[in-house]
Write a protein that holds these residues in place. Structure first.
Motif, mmCIF file in Angstrom:
data_model
loop_
_atom_site.group_PDB
_atom_site.id
_atom_site.type_symbol
_atom_site.label_atom_id
_atom_site.label_comp_id
_atom_site.label_asym_id
_atom_site.label_seq_id
_atom_site.Cartn_x
_atom_site.Cartn_y
_atom_site.Cartn_z
ATOM 1 N N VAL A 139 0.843 -1.196 0.000
ATOM 2 C CA VAL A 139 0.000 0.000 0.000
ATOM 3 C C VAL A 139 0.878 1.246 0.000
ATOM 4 O O VAL A 139 2.089 1.183 0.225
ATOM 5 C CB VAL A 139 -0.952 0.017 1.210
ATOM 6 N N SER A 140 0.251 2.378 -0.240
ATOM 7 C CA SER A 140 0.991 3.638 -0.325
ATOM 8 C C SER A 140 1.178 4.258 1.057
ATOM 9 O O SER A 140 0.473 3.923 2.023
ATOM 10 C CB SER A 140 0.247 4.623 -1.225
ATOM 11 N N GLU B 12 0.273 7.241 1.720
ATOM 12 C CA GLU B 12 -0.970 7.949 1.977
ATOM 13 C C GLU B 12 -2.006 7.048 2.631
ATOM 14 O O GLU B 12 -2.739 7.474 3.536
ATOM 15 C CB GLU B 12 -1.526 8.538 0.675
ATOM 16 N N GLN B 13 -2.082 5.806 2.180
ATOM 17 C CA GLN B 13 -3.042 4.869 2.774
ATOM 18 C C GLN B 13 -2.694 4.558 4.229
ATOM 19 O O GLN B 13 -3.574 4.506 5.086
ATOM 20 C CB GLN B 13 -3.107 3.588 1.944
ATOM 21 N N THR C 288 -3.525 7.555 6.366
ATOM 22 C CA THR C 288 -4.957 7.664 6.592
ATOM 23 C C THR C 288 -5.371 6.850 7.817
ATOM 24 O O THR C 288 -6.156 7.298 8.653
ATOM 25 C CB THR C 288 -5.743 7.183 5.355
ATOM 26 N N ALA D 288 -3.516 -1.190 7.184
ATOM 27 C CA ALA D 288 -3.753 -0.552 5.880
ATOM 28 C C ALA D 288 -3.786 -1.588 4.766
ATOM 29 O O ALA D 288 -4.614 -1.499 3.840
ATOM 30 C CB ALA D 288 -2.674 0.493 5.610
ATOM 31 N N ALA E 255 -7.029 -2.474 2.353
ATOM 32 C CA ALA E 255 -6.930 -2.381 0.898
ATOM 33 C C ALA E 255 -7.490 -3.616 0.200
ATOM 34 O O ALA E 255 -7.803 -3.566 -1.001
ATOM 35 C CB ALA E 255 -5.477 -2.163 0.488
ATOM 36 N N TYR F 1 -12.560 3.610 2.357
ATOM 37 C CA TYR F 1 -11.099 3.623 2.468
ATOM 38 C C TYR F 1 -10.442 3.779 1.110
ATOM 39 O O TYR F 1 -9.456 4.478 0.951
ATOM 40 C CB TYR F 1 -10.608 2.349 3.141
ATOM 41 N N ALA F 2 -11.002 3.117 0.101
ATOM 42 C CA ALA F 2 -10.390 3.160 -1.236
ATOM 43 C C ALA F 2 -10.306 4.586 -1.759
ATOM 44 O O ALA F 2 -9.400 4.932 -2.504
ATOM 45 C CB ALA F 2 -11.195 2.296 -2.198
ATOM 46 N N GLN G 169 -10.092 7.307 0.262
ATOM 47 C CA GLN G 169 -9.444 8.218 1.210
ATOM 48 C C GLN G 169 -8.027 8.525 0.759
ATOM 49 O O GLN G 169 -7.329 7.670 0.225
ATOM 50 C CB GLN G 169 -9.395 7.568 2.613
ATOM 51 N N GLN G 170 -7.616 9.725 1.023
ATOM 52 C CA GLN G 170 -6.232 10.116 0.807
ATOM 53 C C GLN G 170 -5.729 10.737 2.091
ATOM 54 O O GLN G 170 -6.131 11.839 2.465
ATOM 55 C CB GLN G 170 -6.098 11.115 -0.342
#
Length: 286
Positions: A206-207, A209-210, A213, A267, A271, A278-279, A281-282
Motif C-alpha cells: 500500500v501507499s 498515503e493509505q 490515513t 492498511a 486495501a 477507504y479506497a 481516502q487520501q
C-alpha cells in the motif's frame, strides 16, 4: 543579531514563530551535534537573521536557506557577505513558505539542520522528509513537548501521529534541551533538539498515503479503541473488527500502543476489502 533586526525595524511575530537564536555557543552546538561535515549540502528552514546559517557555513559544503519572510531572505546574503565573506558563494536562499516548496535548487541536500518555526514545526519536518529523499540525517530545534512527541515510542503518553509518521521516514531520538535565554525574544516554552537518521520505509503493498490515513483515524479519538476509530474506513464496526484481527492486532487496543508496522498491516488489510470509503481516502502524504 539585534543590530540586524534594528536595521530592518524588525518586530518578531508569533504568527511566523520568530524566536531568533542569539547565542553563538548554541548554534555551534547544534552544528556539532548534527554531525554534518565538509561534504554535506544542508537545508535550513527559517534561517531568520542568520546565526545558525553562519555556523553551518563554517563546516559544510553548501547551505540552502528557505525563508518565508521576504525582508529576512533579502538580508541574509548581505549578512553572510559581511560576517563570513569566504563562504558567501556557498549560500543559496529560497524565498518561500517551506510547506509549499516543491523543489530546491542545486545539488540534492543531504541533511536538514534548522531552528524550525514552532507553530508549524511538525508539518514542515514531515514535508521535507517526504519531498527530499536525499536527506540522510538531520537535527532540528522545536518546542520541547513537540520534541518529546516526535521521539516517543509506542505506549508513551505523548506517542501520537507525529511519532508514527516520523518513524515512516527515519529513526528519531531526543538530542538535548535548549534554554529560553538563548533566544530573542525569549519564548514562553522550553525547546528541545530532535535528531534523526533516514531509513527505508516499511516494505508494503500500500501507499504511504493509505498508511497515514489509518494513522490519522486511529488517533482522531485517542481514548477510543481501534475497532471504533477505524469503523469509518472499514464501513462498519464489525468490518473494522475483522480487518484489525486479520492484521494480527487486538481490535480493543488503542492507537497509542501500536508501532508503525501494525498500522501498515491494517492498511494492507483495508486495501483488500471491497471498494468503499477507504479506497477513496487520501491521508496526508507528509
Amino acid at each position: 543579531m539585534r543590530a540586524l533586526a534594528a536595521e530592518l525595524d524588525l518586530r518578531p511575530t508569533k504568527q511566523r514563530g520568530q524566536n531568533f537564536v542569539i547565542d553563538p555557543n548554541t548554534v555551534r552546538r547544534i552544528v556539532r551535534e548534527s554531525g554534518v561535515g565538509a561534504d554535506d549540502v544542508v537545508v535550513e528552514v527559517g534561517p531568520g537573521l542568520g546565526s545558525l546559517t553562519l555556523a553551518l557555513l563554517e563546516v559544510v559544503e553548501r547551505v540552502v536557506a528557505v525563508e518565508v519572510d521576504e525582508r529576512l531572505a533579502a538580508l541574509l546574503p548581505g549578512t553572510v557577505a559581511a560576517y563570513a565573506p569566504d563562504h558567501a558563494h556557498r549560500l543559496g536562499v529560497v524565498t518561500a513558505d517551506a510547506l509549499r516548496v516543491t523543489a530546491l535548487p542545486g545539488p540534492p541536500p543531504t541533511a536538514l539542520v534548522a531552528n524550525l518555526p514552532y507553530n508549524v514545526s511538525v508539518p514542515v519536518l514531515l514535508h521535507m522528509l517526504a519531498l527530499l529523499p536525499s536527506l540522510e540525517r538531520g537535527l532540528v530545534m522545536v518546542q520541547s513537548e513537540v520534541a518529546d512527541r516526535l521521539a516517543a515510542k509506542p505506549g508513551s503518553k505523548v506517542y501520537g501521529v507525529p511519532s508514527v509518521k516520523a518513524a515512516w521516514y527515519a529513526d528519531v531520538r531526543r538530542a538535548g534541551a535548549i534554554g529560553r535565554h538563548v533566544f530573542w525574544p525569549a519564548p514562553n516554552v522550553d525547546s528541545g533538539l530532535v535528531a534523526w537518521t533516514r531509513r527505508d520505509p516499511p516494505a508494503t503493498t500500500v501507499s504511504r498515503e493509505q498508511v497515514f490515513t489509518v494513522i490519522d483515524a486511529a488517533f482522531a479519538q485517542r481514548r477510543k479503541t481501534l475497532r471504533a476509530t477505524l469503523r469509518g474506513l472499514a464501513g462498519s464496526t464489525e468490518a473494522s473488527r475483522r480487518v484489525i484481527e486479520s492484521a494480527g492486532v487486538d481490535p480493543e487496543a488503542r492507537g497509542e500502543v501500536l508501532g508503525l508496522d501494525a498500522f501498515v498491516r491494517i492498511a494492507e488489510q483495508l486495501a483488500t476489502q471491497p471498494a468503499g470509503q477507504y479506497a477513496g481516502q487520501q491521508g496526508e502524504g507528509s
